[in-house]
Design a protein around this motif. Structure first.
Motif, PDB file in Angstrom:
ATOM      1  N   THR A   1       0.841  -1.181   0.000  1.00 32.82           N
ATOM      2  CA  THR A   1       0.000   0.000   0.000  1.00 32.82           C
ATOM      3  C   THR A   1       0.883   1.239   0.000  1.00 32.82           C
ATOM      4  O   THR A   1       1.959   1.257   0.597  1.00 32.82           O
ATOM      5  N   SER A   2       0.417   2.263  -0.665  1.00 38.04           N
ATOM      6  CA  SER A   2       1.201   3.482  -0.759  1.00 38.04           C
ATOM      7  C   SER A   2       1.044   4.316   0.507  1.00 38.04           C
ATOM      8  O   SER A   2       0.133   4.112   1.306  1.00 38.04           O
ATOM      9  N   LEU A   3       1.928   5.269   0.661  1.00 36.08           N
ATOM     10  CA  LEU A   3       1.855   6.164   1.817  1.00 36.08           C
ATOM     11  C   LEU A   3       0.589   7.015   1.769  1.00 36.08           C
ATOM     12  O   LEU A   3       0.041   7.389   2.800  1.00 36.08           O
ATOM     13  N   GLN A   4       0.115   7.312   0.544  1.00 34.52           N
ATOM     14  CA  GLN A   4      -1.097   8.110   0.405  1.00 34.52           C
ATOM     15  C   GLN A   4      -2.301   7.343   0.949  1.00 34.52           C
ATOM     16  O   GLN A   4      -3.183   7.920   1.572  1.00 34.52           O
ATOM     17  N   GLU A   5      -2.338   6.018   0.737  1.00 36.43           N
ATOM     18  CA  GLU A   5      -3.439   5.221   1.267  1.00 36.43           C
ATOM     19  C   GLU A   5      -3.415   5.219   2.790  1.00 36.43           C
ATOM     20  O   GLU A   5      -4.461   5.289   3.435  1.00 36.43           O
ATOM     21  N   PHE A   6      -2.219   5.134   3.384  1.00 33.75           N
ATOM     22  CA  PHE A   6      -2.120   5.190   4.841  1.00 33.75           C
ATOM     23  C   PHE A   6      -2.555   6.554   5.357  1.00 33.75           C
ATOM     24  O   PHE A   6      -3.226   6.657   6.376  1.00 33.75           O
ATOM     25  N   ALA A   7      -2.188   7.611   4.652  1.00 30.95           N
ATOM     26  CA  ALA A   7      -2.566   8.964   5.065  1.00 30.95           C
ATOM     27  C   ALA A   7      -4.081   9.136   5.005  1.00 30.95           C
ATOM     28  O   ALA A   7      -4.687   9.737   5.901  1.00 30.95           O
ATOM     29  N   MET A   8      -4.708   8.610   3.964  1.00 29.69           N
ATOM     30  CA  MET A   8      -6.166   8.725   3.840  1.00 29.69           C
ATOM     31  C   MET A   8      -6.859   7.912   4.931  1.00 29.69           C
ATOM     32  O   MET A   8      -7.883   8.344   5.473  1.00 29.69           O
ATOM     33  N   ALA A   9      -6.317   6.763   5.267  1.00 32.78           N
ATOM     34  CA  ALA A   9      -6.905   5.955   6.336  1.00 32.78           C
ATOM     35  C   ALA A   9      -6.770   6.665   7.679  1.00 32.78           C
ATOM     36  O   ALA A   9      -7.706   6.671   8.485  1.00 32.78           O
ATOM     37  N   ASP A  10      -5.629   7.288   7.916  1.00 32.02           N
ATOM     38  CA  ASP A  10      -5.432   8.049   9.157  1.00 32.02           C
ATOM     39  C   ASP A  10      -6.390   9.228   9.223  1.00 32.02           C
ATOM     40  O   ASP A  10      -6.976   9.506  10.274  1.00 32.02           O
ATOM     41  N   LEU A  11      -6.551   9.921   8.105  1.00 32.83           N
ATOM     42  CA  LEU A  11      -7.458  11.063   8.063  1.00 32.83           C
ATOM     43  C   LEU A  11      -8.898  10.624   8.322  1.00 32.83           C
ATOM     44  O   LEU A  11      -9.627  11.264   9.082  1.00 32.83           O
ATOM     45  N   ALA A  12      -9.303   9.519   7.725  1.00 29.47           N
ATOM     46  CA  ALA A  12     -10.656   9.006   7.937  1.00 29.47           C
ATOM     47  C   ALA A  12     -10.860   8.613   9.401  1.00 29.47           C
ATOM     48  O   ALA A  12     -11.937   8.855   9.972  1.00 29.47           O
ATOM     49  N   PHE A  13      -9.835   8.032  10.025  1.00 31.23           N
ATOM     50  CA  PHE A  13      -9.938   7.658  11.431  1.00 31.23           C
ATOM     51  C   PHE A  13     -10.084   8.885  12.318  1.00 31.23           C
ATOM     52  O   PHE A  13     -10.900   8.901  13.242  1.00 31.23           O
TER      53      PHE A  13
END
Length: 53
Positions: free
Chosen positions: A20-32
């Protein structure tokens, strides 16, 4: 010559991993974070409504 003790392998030895890309992790963190803030806001609204009873 088949070995009767060891069964035939059904999975390959090399397993491809999905990176998974860093952007996907960032979006998941933002959603959380957004979901957590929304949850606390909902609890605050319920508490405010209960105090008016």
């Amino acid at each position: 010559m088949a070995d009767p003790i060891r069964p035939k392998r059904s999975f390959p030895l090399i397993v491809r991993t999905h990176r998974t890309s860093l952007q996907e992790f960032a979006m998941a963190d933002l959603a959380f974070v957004i979901a957590t803030i929304a949850g606390f806001a909902l609890v605050a609204l319920v508490a405010k409504g209960v105090t008016k009873l």
